[in-house]
Design an enzyme around this catalytic site. Sequence first.
Site, PDB file in Angstrom:
ATOM      1  N   ASP A   1     -25.231 -33.955 -10.073  1.00  0.00           N
ATOM      2  CA  ASP A   1     -24.533 -32.687 -10.340  1.00  0.00           C
ATOM      3  C   ASP A   1     -23.990 -32.084  -9.047  1.00  0.00           C
ATOM      4  O   ASP A   1     -22.839 -31.668  -8.980  1.00  0.00           O
ATOM      5  CB  ASP A   1     -25.507 -31.686 -10.990  1.00  0.00           C
ATOM      6  CG  ASP A   1     -26.039 -32.187 -12.324  1.00  0.00           C
ATOM      7  OD1 ASP A   1     -25.220 -32.563 -13.177  1.00  0.00           O
ATOM      8  OD2 ASP A   1     -27.275 -32.211 -12.489  1.00  0.00           O
TER       9      ASP A   1
ATOM     10  N   HIS B   1     -11.847 -32.590   5.180  1.00  0.00           N
ATOM     11  CA  HIS B   1     -12.777 -33.540   4.579  1.00  0.00           C
ATOM     12  C   HIS B   1     -12.456 -33.800   3.120  1.00  0.00           C
ATOM     13  O   HIS B   1     -13.340 -34.081   2.312  1.00  0.00           O
ATOM     14  CB  HIS B   1     -14.224 -33.082   4.781  1.00  0.00           C
ATOM     15  CG  HIS B   1     -14.454 -31.654   4.356  1.00  0.00           C
ATOM     16  ND1 HIS B   1     -14.137 -30.563   5.147  1.00  0.00           N
ATOM     17  CD2 HIS B   1     -14.928 -31.135   3.199  1.00  0.00           C
ATOM     18  CE1 HIS B   1     -14.428 -29.448   4.493  1.00  0.00           C
ATOM     19  NE2 HIS B   1     -14.911 -29.771   3.304  1.00  0.00           N
TER      20      HIS B   1
ATOM     21  N   ASP C   1     -10.989 -31.892   0.618  1.00  0.00           N
ATOM     22  CA  ASP C   1     -10.951 -30.932  -0.500  1.00  0.00           C
ATOM     23  C   ASP C   1      -9.922 -29.824  -0.291  1.00  0.00           C
ATOM     24  O   ASP C   1      -9.881 -28.854  -1.051  1.00  0.00           O
ATOM     25  CB  ASP C   1     -12.339 -30.334  -0.751  1.00  0.00           C
ATOM     26  CG  ASP C   1     -12.844 -29.503   0.429  1.00  0.00           C
ATOM     27  OD1 ASP C   1     -12.151 -29.429   1.466  1.00  0.00           O
ATOM     28  OD2 ASP C   1     -13.943 -28.921   0.314  1.00  0.00           O
TER      29      ASP C   1
ATOM     30  N   HIS D   1     -28.152 -20.394   0.811  1.00  0.00           N
ATOM     31  CA  HIS D   1     -26.978 -19.580   0.471  1.00  0.00           C
ATOM     32  C   HIS D   1     -25.955 -20.414  -0.314  1.00  0.00           C
ATOM     33  O   HIS D   1     -25.479 -20.001  -1.371  1.00  0.00           O
ATOM     34  CB  HIS D   1     -26.365 -19.019   1.758  1.00  0.00           C
ATOM     35  CG  HIS D   1     -25.070 -18.287   1.568  1.00  0.00           C
ATOM     36  ND1 HIS D   1     -24.979 -16.909   1.545  1.00  0.00           N
ATOM     37  CD2 HIS D   1     -23.799 -18.739   1.386  1.00  0.00           C
ATOM     38  CE1 HIS D   1     -23.719 -16.545   1.359  1.00  0.00           C
ATOM     39  NE2 HIS D   1     -22.974 -17.646   1.256  1.00  0.00           N
ATOM     40  N   GLU D   2     -25.638 -21.591   0.209  1.00  0.00           N
ATOM     41  CA  GLU D   2     -24.626 -22.436  -0.459  1.00  0.00           C
ATOM     42  C   GLU D   2     -25.078 -22.809  -1.867  1.00  0.00           C
ATOM     43  O   GLU D   2     -24.271 -22.850  -2.798  1.00  0.00           O
ATOM     44  CB  GLU D   2     -24.346 -23.704   0.359  1.00  0.00           C
ATOM     45  CG  GLU D   2     -23.719 -23.435   1.725  1.00  0.00           C
ATOM     46  CD  GLU D   2     -22.518 -22.504   1.676  1.00  0.00           C
ATOM     47  OE1 GLU D   2     -21.712 -22.617   0.723  1.00  0.00           O
ATOM     48  OE2 GLU D   2     -22.390 -21.641   2.570  1.00  0.00           O
TER      49      GLU D   2
ATOM     50  N   HIS E   1     -24.172 -20.419  -4.420  1.00  0.00           N
ATOM     51  CA  HIS E   1     -22.813 -20.652  -4.930  1.00  0.00           C
ATOM     52  C   HIS E   1     -22.825 -21.811  -5.931  1.00  0.00           C
ATOM     53  O   HIS E   1     -22.224 -21.717  -7.007  1.00  0.00           O
ATOM     54  CB  HIS E   1     -21.856 -20.998  -3.785  1.00  0.00           C
ATOM     55  CG  HIS E   1     -21.577 -19.879  -2.834  1.00  0.00           C
ATOM     56  ND1 HIS E   1     -21.324 -18.592  -3.246  1.00  0.00           N
ATOM     57  CD2 HIS E   1     -21.484 -19.864  -1.468  1.00  0.00           C
ATOM     58  CE1 HIS E   1     -21.087 -17.824  -2.176  1.00  0.00           C
ATOM     59  NE2 HIS E   1     -21.188 -18.578  -1.084  1.00  0.00           N
TER      60      HIS E   1
ATOM     61  N   HIS F   1     -20.562 -13.821  -3.614  1.00  0.00           N
ATOM     62  CA  HIS F   1     -21.199 -13.035  -2.561  1.00  0.00           C
ATOM     63  C   HIS F   1     -21.722 -11.693  -3.062  1.00  0.00           C
ATOM     64  O   HIS F   1     -21.270 -11.168  -4.080  1.00  0.00           O
ATOM     65  CB  HIS F   1     -20.235 -12.851  -1.398  1.00  0.00           C
ATOM     66  CG  HIS F   1     -20.060 -14.122  -0.620  1.00  0.00           C
ATOM     67  ND1 HIS F   1     -18.855 -14.526  -0.095  1.00  0.00           N
ATOM     68  CD2 HIS F   1     -20.953 -15.086  -0.286  1.00  0.00           C
ATOM     69  CE1 HIS F   1     -19.013 -15.681   0.539  1.00  0.00           C
ATOM     70  NE2 HIS F   1     -20.282 -16.041   0.428  1.00  0.00           N
TER      71      HIS F   1
HETATM   72  C1  0D3 Z   1     -20.149 -18.458   6.002  1.00  0.00           C
HETATM   73  O1  0D3 Z   1     -19.857 -19.455   6.623  1.00  0.00           O
HETATM   74  C2  0D3 Z   1     -20.692 -18.506   4.608  1.00  0.00           C
HETATM   75  C3  0D3 Z   1     -22.011 -19.223   4.619  1.00  0.00           C
HETATM   76  C4  0D3 Z   1     -23.210 -18.364   4.802  1.00  0.00           C
HETATM   77  C5  0D3 Z   1     -23.206 -16.974   4.763  1.00  0.00           C
HETATM   78  C6  0D3 Z   1     -24.384 -16.261   4.889  1.00  0.00           C
HETATM   79  C7  0D3 Z   1     -25.591 -16.919   5.053  1.00  0.00           C
HETATM   80  C8  0D3 Z   1     -25.606 -18.287   5.103  1.00  0.00           C
HETATM   81  C9  0D3 Z   1     -24.415 -19.007   4.982  1.00  0.00           C
HETATM   82  C10 0D3 Z   1     -19.643 -19.229   3.817  1.00  0.00           C
HETATM   83  S1  0D3 Z   1     -20.018 -19.461   2.110  1.00  0.00           S
HETATM   84  N1  0D3 Z   1     -19.999 -17.224   6.512  1.00  0.00           N
HETATM   85  C11 0D3 Z   1     -19.442 -17.011   7.821  1.00  0.00           C
HETATM   86  C12 0D3 Z   1     -20.517 -16.740   8.848  1.00  0.00           C
HETATM   87  O2  0D3 Z   1     -21.508 -16.100   8.557  1.00  0.00           O
HETATM   88  C13 0D3 Z   1     -18.459 -15.863   7.797  1.00  0.00           C
HETATM   89  N2  0D3 Z   1     -20.285 -17.272  10.058  1.00  0.00           N
HETATM   90  C14 0D3 Z   1     -21.168 -17.076  11.153  1.00  0.00           C
HETATM   91  C15 0D3 Z   1     -21.103 -15.727  11.704  1.00  0.00           C
HETATM   92  O3  0D3 Z   1     -22.043 -15.291  12.312  1.00  0.00           O
HETATM   93  N3  0D3 Z   1     -20.034 -14.999  11.499  1.00  0.00           N
HETATM   94 ZN    ZN Z   2     -21.018 -17.902   0.883  1.00  0.00          ZN
END
Ligand code: 0D3
Ligand code: ZN
Length: 262
Positions: A154, A164, A166, A214-215, A218, A224
Amino acid sequence: MASAGALFAVLAVLAHSLALPLPPGGMDTTLADHKRAVEYLSHYFLYNSKAGEHGFEEKLAEMQRYFRLTVTGHLNVDTMAMMKKPRCGMPDVADFTVFPGRPKWTTTSLTYRITNYTPDLPVTTVRQIIQRAFDVWAEVTPLSFRRVNSRNADIVIQFASGSHGDGLPFDGQGNVLAHAYAPGPGIGGDAHFDEDEKWTTTQLGTNLFLVAAHEFGHSLGLSHSEDPSALMYPFYAYVRTNNYHLPRDDVRGIQSLYGRRW
Ligand code: 0D3
Ligand code: ZN
């Protein structure tokens, strides 16, 4: 010319109209109003009265923002008037969000495949971290997660740099750390991690467990959250990961899709 007695009487009436002693909310509200506000915020905005006076002001500001009132964080006449209006009994807060159309998995026993591994960590460590990141969601829902090598897993997990395949290329170190797709067939549910990050099990670099958890939110159907203490808040911030349990907002979110555990 008023006598001293009359003056006292006037002052007493004045004091009464000001509802002294002054409540925490300020001049123009009463202690009864404050109590009513606590009840209102607890019910409709999930205020926890253990959060104390500072927490109260924050929740009140949230309520004022929600109703487009002047945001003061203090009880005033306009705010009390809004709280006294007849209204629907359902809470107003749902900091978490889901994807349009509420996509979710229709089976509770989900499979995942790890197509490749980051060189930053040992394979066994990555496997443990990924399973733990799924288990934070399994803990509060009827869902379970099992690693398979089958193509038709899944949730397909990969580490990649830049483009990559997508149409959503990664951007080198920092900024976007990973992304994942809402539940569905094909790429639905899949989670991609930016190999240009330094993946770690600690506070240094980017903690793989926190980003994976976190991912997978989703992957399961959560978008979010506006709650800064939520795992699904859009910005990564390190928190302790040993004995990690989902923040309340995320629990509410995922249970809105899949229900509770038992
Ligand atoms: C992301 O990359 C999210 C992933 C995420 C967000 C919160 C907790 C774990 C993972 C994309 S779905 N956010 C970016 C981020 O936080 C904006 N980047 C590092 C930073 O410190 N800005
Ligand atoms: Zn996110």
